[in-house]
Structure formats: C-alpha cells, structure tokens
Design a protein around this motif. Structure first.
Motif, mmCIF file in Angstrom:
data_model
loop_
_atom_site.group_PDB
_atom_site.id
_atom_site.type_symbol
_atom_site.label_atom_id
_atom_site.label_comp_id
_atom_site.label_asym_id
_atom_site.label_seq_id
_atom_site.Cartn_x
_atom_site.Cartn_y
_atom_site.Cartn_z
ATOM 1 N N ILE A 104 119.462 106.521 67.900
ATOM 2 C CA ILE A 104 120.229 107.430 68.668
ATOM 3 C C ILE A 104 121.691 106.906 68.779
ATOM 4 O O ILE A 104 122.349 107.430 68.533
ATOM 5 N N SER A 105 121.556 105.454 69.459
ATOM 6 C CA SER A 105 122.734 104.877 69.918
ATOM 7 C C SER A 105 123.248 103.783 68.966
ATOM 8 O O SER A 105 124.272 103.265 69.169
ATOM 9 N N GLY A 106 122.409 103.556 67.972
ATOM 10 C CA GLY A 106 122.747 102.586 67.187
ATOM 11 C C GLY A 106 122.704 101.117 67.674
ATOM 12 O O GLY A 106 123.374 100.072 67.211
ATOM 13 N N VAL A 107 121.822 101.027 68.843
ATOM 14 C CA VAL A 107 121.610 99.540 69.455
ATOM 15 C C VAL A 107 121.079 98.634 68.030
ATOM 16 O O VAL A 107 120.236 99.077 67.382
ATOM 17 N N PRO A 108 121.752 97.460 68.206
ATOM 18 C CA PRO A 108 121.186 96.540 67.185
ATOM 19 C C PRO A 108 119.591 96.155 67.277
ATOM 20 O O PRO A 108 119.178 96.017 68.602
ATOM 21 N N THR A 109 119.099 95.900 66.114
ATOM 22 C CA THR A 109 117.501 95.710 66.252
ATOM 23 C C THR A 109 117.277 94.214 65.718
ATOM 24 O O THR A 109 117.754 93.913 64.665
ATOM 25 N N PRO A 110 117.215 93.056 66.818
ATOM 26 C CA PRO A 110 116.952 91.633 66.607
ATOM 27 C C PRO A 110 115.735 91.618 65.710
ATOM 28 O O PRO A 110 114.817 92.391 65.703
ATOM 29 N N HIS A 111 115.476 90.578 65.219
ATOM 30 C CA HIS A 111 114.430 90.091 64.483
ATOM 31 C C HIS A 111 113.482 89.793 65.685
ATOM 32 O O HIS A 111 113.306 88.969 66.443
ATOM 33 N N ALA A 112 112.216 90.584 65.631
ATOM 34 C CA ALA A 112 111.217 90.538 66.501
ATOM 35 C C ALA A 112 109.958 90.738 65.923
ATOM 36 O O ALA A 112 109.777 91.978 65.132
ATOM 37 N N ARG A 113 108.794 90.513 66.533
ATOM 38 C CA ARG A 113 107.558 91.154 66.021
ATOM 39 C C ARG A 113 107.363 92.494 66.315
ATOM 40 O O ARG A 113 107.718 92.704 67.615
ATOM 41 N N MET A 114 106.979 93.328 65.744
ATOM 42 C CA MET A 114 106.548 94.593 65.973
ATOM 43 C C MET A 114 105.562 94.971 67.217
ATOM 44 O O MET A 114 104.629 94.168 67.071
ATOM 45 N N ASP A 160 115.063 119.246 71.122
ATOM 46 C CA ASP A 160 114.540 118.743 69.907
ATOM 47 C C ASP A 160 114.965 117.084 70.068
ATOM 48 O O ASP A 160 116.154 116.866 69.971
ATOM 49 N N LEU A 161 114.092 116.353 69.823
ATOM 50 C CA LEU A 161 113.970 114.845 69.963
ATOM 51 C C LEU A 161 114.016 114.429 68.321
ATOM 52 O O LEU A 161 113.900 112.980 68.357
ATOM 53 N N THR A 162 113.805 115.012 67.423
ATOM 54 C CA THR A 162 113.759 114.619 66.028
ATOM 55 C C THR A 162 114.684 113.425 65.630
ATOM 56 O O THR A 162 114.096 112.750 65.195
ATOM 57 N N ASP A 163 115.725 113.590 65.921
ATOM 58 C CA ASP A 163 116.623 112.559 65.692
ATOM 59 C C ASP A 163 116.438 111.199 66.380
ATOM 60 O O ASP A 163 116.881 110.223 66.052
ATOM 61 N N ALA A 164 115.666 111.096 67.294
ATOM 62 C CA ALA A 164 115.170 110.032 68.000
ATOM 63 C C ALA A 164 113.837 109.424 67.484
ATOM 64 O O ALA A 164 113.368 108.169 67.831
ATOM 65 N N VAL A 165 113.318 110.097 66.397
ATOM 66 C CA VAL A 165 112.271 109.770 65.702
ATOM 67 C C VAL A 165 112.764 109.394 64.104
ATOM 68 O O VAL A 165 111.786 108.516 63.477
ATOM 69 N N CYS A 166 113.312 110.429 63.734
ATOM 70 C CA CYS A 166 113.446 110.155 62.084
ATOM 71 C C CYS A 166 115.221 109.794 61.943
ATOM 72 O O CYS A 166 115.951 110.330 62.692
ATOM 73 N N ASP A 167 115.228 109.234 60.738
ATOM 74 C CA ASP A 167 116.607 109.152 60.368
ATOM 75 C C ASP A 167 116.971 110.297 59.556
ATOM 76 O O ASP A 167 116.083 111.383 59.543
ATOM 77 N N ASP A 168 117.942 110.406 58.805
ATOM 78 C CA ASP A 168 118.536 111.563 57.928
ATOM 79 C C ASP A 168 117.588 111.802 56.911
ATOM 80 O O ASP A 168 117.257 112.997 56.421
ATOM 81 N N ALA A 169 116.849 110.761 56.304
ATOM 82 C CA ALA A 169 116.023 111.050 55.189
ATOM 83 C C ALA A 169 114.521 110.528 55.465
ATOM 84 O O ALA A 169 113.610 111.550 54.823
ATOM 85 N N VAL A 170 114.240 110.023 56.483
ATOM 86 C CA VAL A 170 112.588 109.475 56.645
ATOM 87 C C VAL A 170 112.430 109.525 58.059
ATOM 88 O O VAL A 170 113.257 109.298 58.850
ATOM 89 N N CYS A 171 110.970 109.758 58.341
ATOM 90 C CA CYS A 171 110.531 109.571 59.592
ATOM 91 C C CYS A 171 109.727 108.299 59.603
ATOM 92 O O CYS A 171 108.625 108.374 59.076
ATOM 93 N N PRO A 172 110.305 107.120 59.932
ATOM 94 C CA PRO A 172 109.573 105.929 59.932
ATOM 95 C C PRO A 172 108.631 105.963 60.784
ATOM 96 O O PRO A 172 108.434 106.301 61.627
ATOM 97 N N VAL A 173 107.671 104.753 60.506
ATOM 98 C CA VAL A 173 106.592 104.326 61.552
ATOM 99 C C VAL A 173 106.719 103.445 62.369
ATOM 100 O O VAL A 173 105.825 103.195 63.633
ATOM 101 N N ALA A 174 108.032 103.100 62.586
ATOM 102 C CA ALA A 174 108.456 102.014 63.575
ATOM 103 C C ALA A 174 109.940 102.157 63.643
ATOM 104 O O ALA A 174 110.513 102.417 62.663
ATOM 105 N N ASN A 175 110.500 101.881 64.552
ATOM 106 C CA ASN A 175 111.990 102.187 65.031
ATOM 107 C C ASN A 175 112.331 101.061 65.769
ATOM 108 O O ASN A 175 111.700 100.837 66.972
ATOM 109 N N GLY A 176 113.312 100.165 65.857
ATOM 110 C CA GLY A 176 113.938 99.537 66.884
ATOM 111 C C GLY A 176 112.591 98.570 67.236
ATOM 112 O O GLY A 176 112.793 98.108 68.630
#
Length: 702
Positions: A437-447, A652-668
């Motif tokens: 949603i806000s483009g907050v950086p995602t550092p390297h960390a274990r899911m 509708d919070l779809t944009d907080a779960v999916c990007d423009d093309a894919v609904c990934p199974v992990a974000n951030g």
C-alpha cells in the motif's frame, strides 16, 4: 473392503468335507459377485463422476450379514463365539492388505507430497490402522463429494473403521447374549433375543442418521452411530435367514429390483454424500437386502437369474479382489491428481488409474491375502506349509514396522512442540500489507509465520470458542476491543469475517470501540435455504442467520461488519442475490452495514491448495499465488448492488493483498494465508492501517 466369507454348513457325520448339497445352499457365491459389482461402481464413480455410488452402503450391509451370521452359527454350534479365534481370523483378513497399502501411502507421501502434509497423513495413517479414521475425518468434516488433490489419500478408509468398530461390538454382543442364554438354559432363544436387540438398535441408528442429515451432515456421513443401521440390516437378515423362504416369483422380483437398485443408485441419487446414511440410503441398503433375500436358502442353480449372473466367474473375481481394490484405488487417484494438478481424471488417465489399481489389488490378493488366509489341511490355523505364507508374513512385517515407527515418531516429534500463534511482529522487519500500500521497504528477514507456524496463526475467536461450529446453530457472541466503549462494531458471518478481527483489534486499541462477534464456520450471513460450503450443505446456516439478524435488531450495534462478496467456482468473485436479501433485512431494522470485499481463495485449475504446501514444495511468494484476474473480477462486484441499499457501504482492501498482476502468498515478509483462503492473524494485523484509512470516512470515530 473385506467381508467374512459365509461359513459352509457341515452335516453331523461329515469327515472334514461338506456335502455338495449343504455347501451349495450355504455358500453365497452371488454375494461375492455383489461385492465385486459394488466395488466396481465405487471405483468408477470416484474416478469419473466425483460422487458416491452407494457401493459402500452395499458393503456395510454385506459385512453385517456375513459377520453376524458367522458369529451366530458358531455360537449355536459350540455355545460360544470363540472371541480370541474370531479376532485372530478377522485380523488375518483385514490387517495384511491394509498394512501394505498404508506403508505405500506413507512412502508416496514422503516422496511426492510437501512436508507440511506429513503430519496429517501420519495422524490419519495411525487412525486407519487402529480403526478410528471415521472419527478423525468427522472432526474435520472432510469433503467426500469428489476426489481432488486437496483431499487425503486415506480418506476412503473411514468405512473400514466403521466396519471394524461394528465387528468388535458384534463379537461382544453375540458373546454376551450367547453366554446369558446358555446360563439361563434358553439356548434356543439366541436368535430371537439378538433379533430384538438388532431391531431396537437399527431404529435408533436410523433416527440418528435422519436427524444428522438435516442438521450436521458432514459429521453424520462418518458417524458410526449413524452408519450402524446399514450394518444392522445385514445383521438382522443373518438372524432371520433360516426363516426366509419366499415364493419363487417374489424372489425373482426382489433379485431384479435389487440388482437395478445397486447399479442405478449413483445415477438416481446425485448427491449421496449430502444424503447418506439418512433415508435416501434406503435405496442401496434395500437393494442389497433384496439380493440377499432373493437367493436365501436355495441351491446355487435354483437361485433367480439375477443372482446367478452375480455368480459368474468374472464378477466373482472382482469380489475376490474387492477389498484390496478398494484400498488401492483412492490413493492412486489422489496422488495422480496431485502430481498433475488436475481436479479430476479424464477418460484415458481414468482407465490407467483403474488398471493400475486392479493390478495392485490382484497382486496384493495373491501374494499377501491368500497365503495368510489359507489354512493347512492339518488344522485350523495356517502354518508354514501353506505356499507363500512365510514370504507374505515377512512382507507385511517389513511394511508394518517402518510405517508404524515413522508415523508414531513424526507425530510424537510434532506433538512435543505444536505450532503457536506468532504474536506481534516488528513492523520495520515485517511491514506486511504496508509494503504494497505505502511502498514501505521490505528488509531481508525470515518469513513469519513460517509454514509450520501458519496453521496456528488464526484469529482469537477460533481459539476462544467464539465461533459456532459446523453442527451448532447456537448463537455464540463474544466481545473484543474495549468492552466499555460507547461505540460498537458487530462482526458478523463466517470465518471470512472473523479473519479481520486482528486488524480491528489494532484499531480498537487506537480508537476505543467494542467489537461484538456473531460468527459461524462456513456460514456467511444468509437467508438462503441451500447454503453450502465447499459444495457441502450447511442445513442450519439459515436458522443461525435468522437468529443473528433478530439479535442485531435487538442489540442495535452502531455498525455491522460483514463480507459482501464470495469467489465464483471458476474464476473471479461475485455478490450473490442472497446477500442482498440480508442487506434488506438489516436495513429494515435500521442497521448500517460495512460490506468488505472477500479476499482471494487460492485455487488453480479449479483445485484448492494451501500456500504452505506450495511453499514447502519449493514455490515462492509469487509462483504460489494467483493471477489477480483469476482471483477477482476487474471491478468490485458489490459496488453496483449497494447503490440500491443506502444502508450498505462497500470497502475493498484488494490492493493491500494483491499487486497489479498477482495476489502473492506473502507480502512484506508476512505470510498472507494460513490455509487455502484464510488470512493469518499476523497479516490481518498488518492490514490495520489501510483498513483504518477506509473505515474512517464511514465511521467518523477518529
């Protein structure tokens, strides 16, 4: 499925061999053929039609008939059922093939399936081996409507557990009754007493099955008490068999109708998994009973034509391999579908599955079953003189020991440290939805949660018992957030309303308000008569929904929060007409509704799958996700209908779960799903900021 073979009647002066006449009357070769026909129907309907055939119900009748008849004849001739010898012979019939197939399933699971499935398979392996698999499945209400890769390769063994439990109860009841009759000097009363007990028990069981079909069918389908009447019908016929002497024309009619009922059952009752073992099961049960009665007390050549057709060599051969065929066909089907990622088998691959199943069943029968069932000519118990017995014994032991050790050790290891909810995560390392949603950086960390932690990372109502179970129409309500707040948000519906609770709890801490939950598993708020979840009817969903709507009218929360869409069977999502009926009912009570668009349900080629399984097999957050165009319609489907309902406000919070093309199974760095379609509590909490931004203009509470 295994059934004891009917005993051959020996005349009093026989010297170890039955007379031709007595054997021809006592031995029911036609029922061997019936068993073969029934298993063929079970296999065909599982492989190609995705529904039940009634063949299992036929098996249950035959099991009750054969086993009870064996016990009663032994009690009449010797005064005792011979508990230990009977248990030994029954185990010799059932366990060897079962052990071999279970060992193969465990090995295939380790080789082919993700390690996230090993615990479930291990638990079900032990449940199958010790004959409580039906209760294991009843507790989870596993879907038996059709085979697909998400279904357990051991699911079909519920019926073996029902039979095994019946065998133990039958041995105990007949043994105690025989002992009581012998002690009282009324040995001739054994059959009348047992007959009376069977009638009473069958009527009670049928009542349980009938009620269960209307109230909690998912449990009812596997319930031993609901299934008992089918076995008891066969048991009753075994008790009454000496007295069943009918006119020839009636026998012919019964045989014809019975055979037609067995063959046509799966075509006449298209949703047997939602109907059996209730009144609809009278068709396959009655058909099996008719075929038993039509050939009773007759020599083989005097039985009606339809019984003689079942006695032909090829049909009887199917009966010989029926038990191992039943054991093998389902796991082969499930593993094949899982590896190919297909929801069902086509014509050619279905034929290949059946061919492999038949070959393995024949090999199992010849190499394992027959040598261990055979008895040497010198006595009752098989010994080393029987060809192949030593090899079969070694083969079963080699299969059993590592299989039992592996499943027990795995379950013990998992049980020592069961998964726990993750709890609060550092938002710098785990931005979750804010990364989208806000483009907050995602550092390297274990899911987090990890694939092992995910199943436990559920919202609080699940752990608190604040969501009504599948078979419970009781209105359960609990309070979260600030219980003393002046403003109340009612969260209403199924687990897809529930999984927003962690996000709402974060908001309630920031801007105090009360969260009052009215939740039921699998049941969105609906007034539809035929509410279903994953294809299975939830009969009390409408009743529960009506209670909730009336309660909301009394409690009068400031807002009602519920889901406004659901996925379609193929792709995309929809707002079904029954949701509009609910909005209208709430509007009539002056209630304002926030209708949130449901999150995507993971499915590919029409098959549900778990995010953790895909990740465990080597997939990544994107490859394990779904294309946005497959998961959701381009436009929120609840937008248009809400224009007609001034009390309903869509978000509708779809944009907080999916990007423009894919609904990934992990974000951030946070796993989105803890199963096929429910948000993890951790990801839900990461949605709080975006949910708050969308709720603020509506609620005006902050």
């Amino acid at each position: 499925m295994s059934n004891p073979r009917p005993a051959r009647t020996l005349p009093a002066d026989a010297r170890g061999k039955p007379s031709d006449r007595s054997e021809s009357i006592a031995y029911r070769a036609d029922l061997d053929g019936l068993r073969g026909l029934a298993i063929a129907l079970v296999v065909v309907f599982h492989v190609w039609f995705g529904r039940v055939s009634g063949g299992v119900d036929v098996f249950l009748v035959l099991s009750g008939f054969f086993f009870t008849g064996l016990l009663v004849r032994r009690a009449e001739s010797t005064g005792s059922v011979g508990v230990v010898p009977t248990l030994r012979r029954t185990a010799r019939r059932l366990f060897p093939a079962m052990v071999v197939v279970l060992a193969a399933i465990v090995a295939a699971t380790v080789i082919l399936r993700p390690y996230t499935q090993w615990s479930d398979v291990a638990a079900q392996t032990l449940a199958s081996l010790f004959y409580y698999q039906n209760w294991q499945l009843a507790l989870t209400w596993s879907d038996y409507l059709a085979a697909d890769p998400s279904v357990s390769p051991l699911q079909h063994l519920w019926s073996m557990s029902v039979q095994g439990q019946f065998y133990l109860v039958a041995i105990a009841v007949v043994a105690i009754t025989a002992w009581a009759c012998r002690r009282s000097g009324r040995t001739t009363q054994l059959r009348p007493v047992l007959g009376a007990l069977i009638v009473v028990a069958a009527v009670m069981s049928f009542g349980i099955a009938t009620n269960g079909t209307a109230t909690h069918q998912g449990w009812n389908y596997y319930d031993s008490f609901a299934r008992a009447w089918e076995l008891l019908v066969g048991a009753g016929l075994a008790i009454a068999s000496p007295y069943l002497r009918l006119p020839h024309k009636l026998r012919v009619a019964l045989a014809g109708l019975g055979l037609a009922g067995v063959v046509l059952c799966g075509w006449l009752i298209l949703d047997g998994a939602n109907r059996f073992p209730g009144p609809y099961a009278l068709l396959p049960v009655g058909a099996a009973a008719a075929l038993i009665v039509s050939g009773n007390n007759l020599a083989a050549d005097q039985r009606p034509l339809f019984n003689r057709l079942l006695s032909t060599r090829r049909v009887r051969w199917l009966g010989d391999i029926a038990y191992p065929l039943y054991l093998w066909h389902w796991p082969i089907l499930i593993f094949y579908l899982a590896e190919r990622g297909h929801p069902s088998a086509g014509l050619l691959d279905g034929l290949a599955i059946i061919a492999v199943s038949v070959v393995l069943a024949w090999v199992t029968h010849r190499v394992v079953e027959e040598p261990l069932r055979m008895r040497s000519q010198r006595g009752d118990i098989a010994d080393g003189s029987v060809p192949g017995k030593r090899f079969a014994t070694v083969a079963v032991a080699v299969a059993a020991v590592p299989m039992l050790a592996a499943t027990t050790l795995w379950q013990t290891a998992v049980g020592v440290s069961p998964p726990q909810p993750v709890g609060a995560l550092n938002p710098v390392l785990y931005p979750g939805a804010e990364a989208l949603i806000s483009g907050v950086p995602t550092p390297h960390a274990r899911m987090r949660p990890t694939v092992f932690e995910a199943p436990a990372d559920a919202p609080p109502p699940t752990g608190d018992g604040c969501i009504a179970d599948w078979d419970n129409a009781e209105l359960i309500t609990c309070t979260y957030g600030d219980p003393n707040a002046a403003r109340t948000l009612a969260v209403v519906g199924s687990s897809h309303a529930e999984h927003w609770i962690p996000a709402l709890q974060v908001l309630a801490q920031r801007h105090p308000f009360r969260i009052q939950v009215y939740l039921k598993m699998g049941c969105p708020l609906t007034l539809a008569e035929d509410a279903t979840y994953k294809g299975e009817l939830i009969p009390d969903c409408r009743e529960w929904s009506q209670q909730v709507i009336e309660r909301l009218g009394t409690d009068r929360p400031d807002w009602v929060f519920t889901t406004g869409t659901r996925p379609r069977d193929d792709t995309g999502d929809e707002t079904p007409p029954e949701y509009l009926d609910v909005w209208s009912a709430l509007g009539d009570r002056g209630l304002k509704v926030i209708a949130i668009r449901d999150t995507p349900w993971l499915r590919g080629n029409g098959v549900r799958y778990k995010a953790i399984d895909c990740l465990a097999k080597g997939g990544d957050r994107v490859s394990c996700g779904m294309k946005r165009t497959d998961a959701l319609d381009p436009i929120n489907p609840e937008l248009a209908p809400t224009w007609s309902f001034p009390n309903v406000y869509p978000i509708d919070l779809t944009d907080a779960v999916c990007d423009d093309a894919v609904c990934p199974v992990a974000n951030g760095n946070i796993l989105v799903y803890h199963d096929e379609h429910h948000l993890t509590a951790s990801y839900s909490r990461s949605l709080a900021d975006e949910l708050g931004r969308q709720l603020q203009p509506l609620l005006g509470w902050w």
